[in-house]
Write a protein that holds these residues in place. Structure first.
Motif, short mmCIF file in Angstrom:
data_model
loop_
_atom_site.label_atom_id
_atom_site.label_comp_id
_atom_site.label_asym_id
_atom_site.label_seq_id
_atom_site.Cartn_x
_atom_site.Cartn_y
_atom_site.Cartn_z
N ILE A 10 -9.26 -4.97 2.31
CA ILE A 10 -9.00 -3.46 2.37
C ILE A 10 -9.53 -3.23 3.85
O ILE A 10 -10.49 -3.65 4.27
N ILE A 39 -2.87 9.44 2.63
CA ILE A 39 -3.14 9.83 1.29
C ILE A 39 -3.51 8.66 0.22
O ILE A 39 -2.41 7.75 0.12
N GLY A 40 -4.48 8.71 -0.23
CA GLY A 40 -4.89 7.47 -1.23
C GLY A 40 -4.87 6.37 -0.33
O GLY A 40 -5.89 6.01 0.49
N VAL A 41 -3.91 5.47 -0.62
CA VAL A 41 -3.82 3.95 0.09
C VAL A 41 -2.58 3.77 0.47
O VAL A 41 -1.34 4.41 -0.13
N TRP A 60 -4.65 -3.21 1.98
CA TRP A 60 -4.52 -1.69 1.42
C TRP A 60 -5.41 -1.14 2.35
O TRP A 60 -6.55 -1.17 2.70
N PHE A 68 -10.94 11.30 -1.24
CA PHE A 68 -10.35 10.06 -1.69
C PHE A 68 -11.36 9.07 -1.98
O PHE A 68 -10.74 7.95 -2.35
N SER A 70 -13.44 8.59 -4.36
CA SER A 70 -13.22 7.97 -5.75
C SER A 70 -12.27 7.10 -5.86
O SER A 70 -12.16 6.13 -6.79
N ILE A 71 -10.92 7.41 -5.20
CA ILE A 71 -9.77 6.60 -5.58
C ILE A 71 -10.10 5.51 -4.87
O ILE A 71 -9.71 4.18 -5.55
N SER A 74 -11.54 2.23 -6.36
CA SER A 74 -10.77 1.23 -7.20
C SER A 74 -10.36 0.16 -6.49
O SER A 74 -10.23 -0.93 -7.26
N TYR A 75 -10.29 -0.03 -5.54
CA TYR A 75 -9.88 -1.22 -4.42
C TYR A 75 -10.98 -2.12 -4.20
O TYR A 75 -10.65 -3.24 -3.56
N ARG A 77 -13.34 -3.70 -5.98
CA ARG A 77 -13.22 -5.04 -6.67
C ARG A 77 -11.93 -5.53 -6.71
O ARG A 77 -11.03 -4.81 -6.65
N LEU B 166 -8.87 8.22 -12.98
CA LEU B 166 -8.63 8.11 -11.44
C LEU B 166 -9.91 8.14 -10.90
O LEU B 166 -10.25 7.15 -10.23
N ASN B 203 -1.14 7.50 -6.87
CA ASN B 203 -2.28 6.97 -6.81
C ASN B 203 -2.77 6.10 -7.77
O ASN B 203 -3.34 4.94 -7.44
N LYS B 206 -0.62 2.98 -7.43
CA LYS B 206 -0.82 1.98 -6.53
C LYS B 206 -2.34 1.26 -7.07
O LYS B 206 -2.18 -0.25 -6.83
N ILE B 207 -3.29 1.96 -7.67
CA ILE B 207 -4.41 0.98 -8.20
C ILE B 207 -3.74 0.25 -9.22
O ILE B 207 -4.25 -1.18 -9.14
N PHE B 210 -2.22 -2.78 -7.45
CA PHE B 210 -3.38 -3.57 -6.79
C PHE B 210 -4.00 -4.31 -7.90
O PHE B 210 -4.43 -5.59 -7.52
#
Lengths: 213, 811
Positions: A10, A39-41, A60, A68, A70-71, A74-75, A77, B166, B203, B206-207, B210
């Motif tokens: 990441i 935007i996001g990833v 990513w 963003f 908090s979104i 998620s990446y 982990r 999210l 979003n 994508k997660i 991932f």
């Protein structure tokens, strides 16, 4: 298309430090001076070679904006490597590194390799953060450090490849548990001796053994 | 009611036989027991009872128990049984669907109770996070209802739940872990939950990707037996579709992750497929796989993504597998249709894939190219409508940006190749174009028009095509024949198809325009259509395209047809139709609803054959040329070089000549004036130079003058002469200096003389005055003496009157 290992990366850091440009330079070998806000990833990928082994990097690129955060958490982990980027011409991006690092350490697996990157090294005249400061920060927190320029491509390859090398070494040392996909590492299909659809289940111990020897 | 009451006896204790206890009261009692009981067993029993009541007395349970249930979830989380009851109860009261045995509530008539309770529950987002945390509990009694509750909440408030999940730490990750669940019911429910969760939220998509969703899903699909598997396979595929649809980042990930190869086994038909047949589930699964492939190469994706995926699909032998399905027997029609569409999009605009497709042979006897076999279906009335549409789309994809392919198709129409005994694409298309089936006409016309896109060479080639209508009759050109068909036919679909073909043929091809204008009655037909005022159902489209063709004849006219030169035609439009009406007719095309429909996507989408009128590429074409035509008609007059003198009428010609003469005159005048101006300027320059010279001499003289003055000052005493002299500077500088000096001297002498003379005069005047004074004195003395004499008596005669008068007075 076949690979020995697959690493998930990441890229994190404040908005506007050049994360997307670093990725674009690494995957497409081009520089885009005006880049839309991420935007996001966004996803990018490239194959590299380490120790004459094909390694696939899945990267990513996350949005730096606070909204963003908090979104993008998620990446953490599930990533084997992280590129923590600041902008050498903007001191505040350097000052925020501790927050990013805390966030990353808190949400990622403990073995994640973090590479500290001072980007925009081509803008020497506008430099606000000395290279020594970056080095000191990296030493203090146990990170690998490098200054790059996504514009001139200086050190961009090295940054991604050195991170991969570090991960690769950790695999060789047996630090990473490659059976657990949550670590962001996968063994290539042809390296997995059993059913290719179940790479993590049983076959990986053999591969790991091979790596150790 | 009795049944229900007896079921509750164990919880509530025996009731007096005459009680009229209502459901609401029971619920209230249970709720108070849950909140006040100190014993876990009691609370647990009450919760179990609430769960039992939550279907029938949904409103009551929901209204009263929400808070206590939340309380239990927080405080009793170590007891899986009670948590399970709570989650089940919540699940029931938030259910979107009404229950069969649910008590009719006056509230339930208009409002969705489930949605109301969902809203209440998620008002505090912590509650959702709490439910998510129960996913980590391995106990079946907790994990399963937690999944069901989330599904229920999501069904009622999808957007809100998506947003909460999210931002919940590891929210998506926890759900993803469920896909590895060994208890199938949980895994399958989690799958459904994820399908709903990933709907239109990039979003989350994508997660989920991932978190290794594709790996998990392919694992499940393989476990379940690929396309032979049950509905779980379909669910897995639907989730994948959700993750990929319009999500470039995920498509890129899918491609880079080599997942395309993992689709391939699903597209291989077993050897014994004809004996086994196609189960409905297999058809559904297959459908999803095809959709999955199409999502990767959808024309809506960015070009580089499409190209990369097309290459990936070819390299993974997916294109080959799909072509095999295309040629296999016993494939259900809708699968075949979708396969044709899929093949189309895989080859669309990709030369390598298009070449591959051109070489696919059908296992017929004799072997024919697949494309011929497909076209046979397209022009066959008996084939299903959707299948025929798919074939046209596939054909369009085959010639899209494929100059070679376009050429090959047109080649089969040309006379030289007509001699072969086997059926060719050309024959099929021509046959379709003039058959009695209007849909075939339309399909064939569109197909041929696609062979001409951006390809002027083929437009000219196509002019060589001759058609023998009847035995023995003179063969006529394809253009001519189309026009005849147009004039004779009365079916709108067929006419519009042919008109679209004509429009795309004539554009950017002067040769075709020339041939067209020479067809007797062609223009008359177009004029009549364009100027027609009445229009009933979809006629306006027909008129619009006729107007478009007229315009194209103006724009791409080389003036080689005597009566229909550019000027004549624009006159015709102006006089017969009127520019305003013409533009209105033209714009009718883009204003029509079928235009909006067709312009949306390249694929031909229609429920019924009668809906097929316009088509994607034609809409694009129209958009390009509408402006060009209006410009050409509107401003043509101003563009002199656009009109040759030949095309002008006699009157205009004379007028033109007149103007030319005028311009020539003016030109000459202008030339003369310019010459004069140059001369004047030259003169002015000369004079200016002269003036400069004179000024220079003048200043030189001035200097000299000053010098001289200085010398003079030392030599002479009088300054005012110098002053006088400086006042006379305008004296021509060419006057000799010497003379000047002489003049000076002379002047000086004269002045001196003048002074002398003046002095002399002064002196004389003084003398005179003195003398006059003396005279007066003498006079006085004389008078005195006279008076003395008179005193002495002496008579003195007055010498003058003056004295005499005086004396008289005295006398």
């Amino acid at each position: 298309m076949s690979y020995a290992y697959l690493f998930k990366y990441i890229i994190i850091g404040d908005t506007g430090v050049g994360k997307s440009c670093l990725l674009l330079q690494f995957t497409d070998k081009r520089f885009q001076p005006v880049h839309d806000l991420t935007i996001g990833v966004e996803f990018g990928a490239r194959m590299i070679t380490i120790d004459s082994k094909q390694i696939k990097l899945q990267i990513w690129d996350t949005a730096g904006q606070e909204a963003f955060r908090s979104i993008t958490r998620s990446y953490y982990r599930g990533a084997a490597g992280a590129l923590l980027v600041y902008d050498i011409t903007r001191r505040e991006t350097f000052n925020h590194l501790t927050t990013w690092l805390d966030d990353a350490r808190q949400h990622s697996n403990s073995n994640m390799v973090i590479m500290l990157i001072g980007n925009k090294s081509d803008l020497e005249s506008r430099r606000e953060v000395k290279k020594e400061e970056g080095e000191a920060f990296a030493r203090e927190h146990g990170l690998v450090f490098m200054e790059t320029s996504a514009k001139t491509a200086a050190n961009v390859e090295e940054a991604f490849i050195n991170t991969a090398k570090e991960i690769y070494e950790k695999i060789q040392e047996g630090v990473f548990d490659i059976n657990n996909e949550a670590n962001g590492i996968k063994i290539g299909p042809q390296h997995s001796p059993t059913n290719p659809s179940l790479p993590g289940a049983t076959g990986s111990s053999g591969s790991q053994g091979g790596g150790c020897c | 009611m009795d049944y229900f009451r007896s079921g509750l006896k164990s919880v509530l204790g025996a009731q007096p036989p005459d009680q009229q206890i209502t459901g609401a009261e029971t619920v209230e009692r249970l709720v108070s027991r849950v909140s006040t009981s100190t014993l876990l067993e009691d609370r647990r029993d009450a919760c179990r009872a609430l769960k039992a009541l939550s279907k029938k007395y949904r409103v009551e349970v929901g209204a009263h128990s929400m808070d206590v249930l939340k309380q239990v979830l927080e405080l009793d989380r170590s007891d899986c049984e009670i948590i399970g009851y709570c989650l089940d109860t919540l699940c029931n009261i938030t259910s979107k669907e009404p229950f069969d045995d649910e008590n009719e509530s006056p509230l339930a008539l208009n409002v969705n109770i489930g949605e109301q309770f969902t809203e209440m529950f998620i008002k505090n987002t912590e509650n959702v996070t709490l439910v998510l945390s129960f996913l980590e509990e391995y106990d079946f009694r907790v994990r399963w209802p937690a999944v069901k509750l989330l599904t229920s909440l999501l069904a009622n408030k999808p957007k809100e739940i998506q947003d909460i999940i999210l931002v919940s730490p590891l929210g998506v990750s926890k759900l993803m872990d469920l896909l590895s669940e060994s208890r199938e019911v949980i895994r399958n429910d989690a799958l459904l939950l994820l399908i709903n969760l990933t709907k239109s939220n990039a979003n989350i998509q994508k997660i989920v990707a991932f978190e290794n969703a594709f790996d998990r899903l392919f694992e499940v699909i393989t476990e379940e037996g690929l396309t032979e598997g049950g509905i779980v396979v379909e669910d897995c595929l639907i989730l994948m579709l959700n993750l990929l649809k319009n999500n470039t980042s995920n498509i890129n990930f899918f491609k880079e992750g080599s997942y395309i190869q993992k689709i391939a086994p699903m597209l291989i038909l077993p050897e014994n497929i004809e004996e086994v047949g196609w189960s409905p589930q297999k058809v559904s699964n297959m459908h999803c796989v095809l959709q999955l492939v199409r999502t990767l190469v959808s024309p809506n994706n960015p070009v580089q993504i499409i190209t990369a995926c097309q290459k990936g699909l070819r390299n993974a032998s997916l294109l080959e597998a799909l072509c095999n399905i295309l040629m296999a027997s016993g494939v259900p029609a809708d699968i075949l249709t979708e396969t044709i569409n899929t093949v189309g999009e895989i080859i669309r605009g990709n030369l390598t894939n298009q070449e591959y497709f051109a070489n696919v042979m059908a296992p017929s006897n004799p072997p024919r190219p697949a494309i011929v076999v497909l076209l046979m279906s397209m022009v066959n009335e008996k084939q299903p409508f959707q299948l025929r549409c798919a074939v046209l789309y596939c054909f369009e994809c085959f010639v899209y940006k494929n100059e070679i392919g376009q050429g090959q198709i047109i080649q089969t129409l040309l006379p030289s190749s007509l001699g072969t005994s086997d059926i060719t694409t050309g024959q099929l298309l021509c046959g379709g174009l003039f058959s009695n089936d209007s849909l075939s006409n339309w399909f064939a016309a569109v197909a041929i028009s696609h062979c001409l896109i951006d390809n002027p060479a083929q437009k000219e080639q196509l002019l060589r095509v001759m058609i023998a209508t009847n035995l023995g009759a003179q063969a006529v050109g394809l253009l001519h024949q189309s026009m005849m068909h147009l004039q004779q036919g009365n079916r709108l679909q067929s006419k519009i198809g042919i008109l679209m073909l004509l429009a795309m043929w004539l554009a950017q091809c002067q040769q075709a325009v020339q041939v067209f204008l020479n067809i007797p009655g062609a223009m008359a037909f177009l004029t009549a259509q364009t100027s027609a005022s009445e229009c009933d159902n979809n006629e306006e489209l027909l008129q619009g395209i006729c107007a478009l063709i007229m315009g194209l004849c103006v724009v791409f006219n080389d003036n080689s047809v005597q009566n229909y030169s550019k000027e004549n035609l624009s006159q015709l439009i102006e006089k017969r139709v009127g520019l305003e009406t013409y533009c209105k007719k033209l714009s009718e095309i883009s204003r029509h609803e079928v235009y909006a429909k067709a312009a949306k996507q390249p694929q031909i989408l229609a429920k019924h054959s009668s809906e097929l009128l316009l088509e994607f590429e034609f809409c694009k074409f129209f958009k390009t040329f509408e402006g060009v035509i209006i410009n050409a008609l509107g401003v043509q007059r101003d563009l002199q070089n656009g009109i040759s003198e030949l095309s002008l009428s006699e009157h205009e010609n004379a007028l033109l000549l007149q103007y030319k003469e005028l311009i020539r005159d003016q030109d000459k005048k202008l030339h003369d004036l310019q010459k004069a101006l140059t001369n004047s300027q030259r003169e002015k320059e000369m004079l200016k130079n002269e003036l400069d010279e004179l000024r220079q001499t003048n200043s030189q003289l001035n200097d000299q003058n000053t010098l001289l003055k200085a010398q003079l000052a030392t030599n002479t005493t009088s300054n005012h002469i110098d002053n006088n002299f400086s006042g006379t500077q305008i004296v021509p500088p060419s006057a000799p200096l010497l003379q000047n000096n002489e003049n000076h001297e002379e002047l000086n002498n004269l002045k001196k003389e003048l002074i002398d003379k003046t002095e002399e005069l002064e002196r004389l005047r003084k003398d005179q005055e003195n003398l006059l004074e003396l005279l007066t004195d003498q006079d006085c003395k004389l008078n005195v003496f006279k008076n003395r004499l008179r005193e002495f008596g002496e008579v003195i005669e007055d010498e003058d009157s003056d004295v005499g008068s005086n004396s008289e007075n005295e006398v």
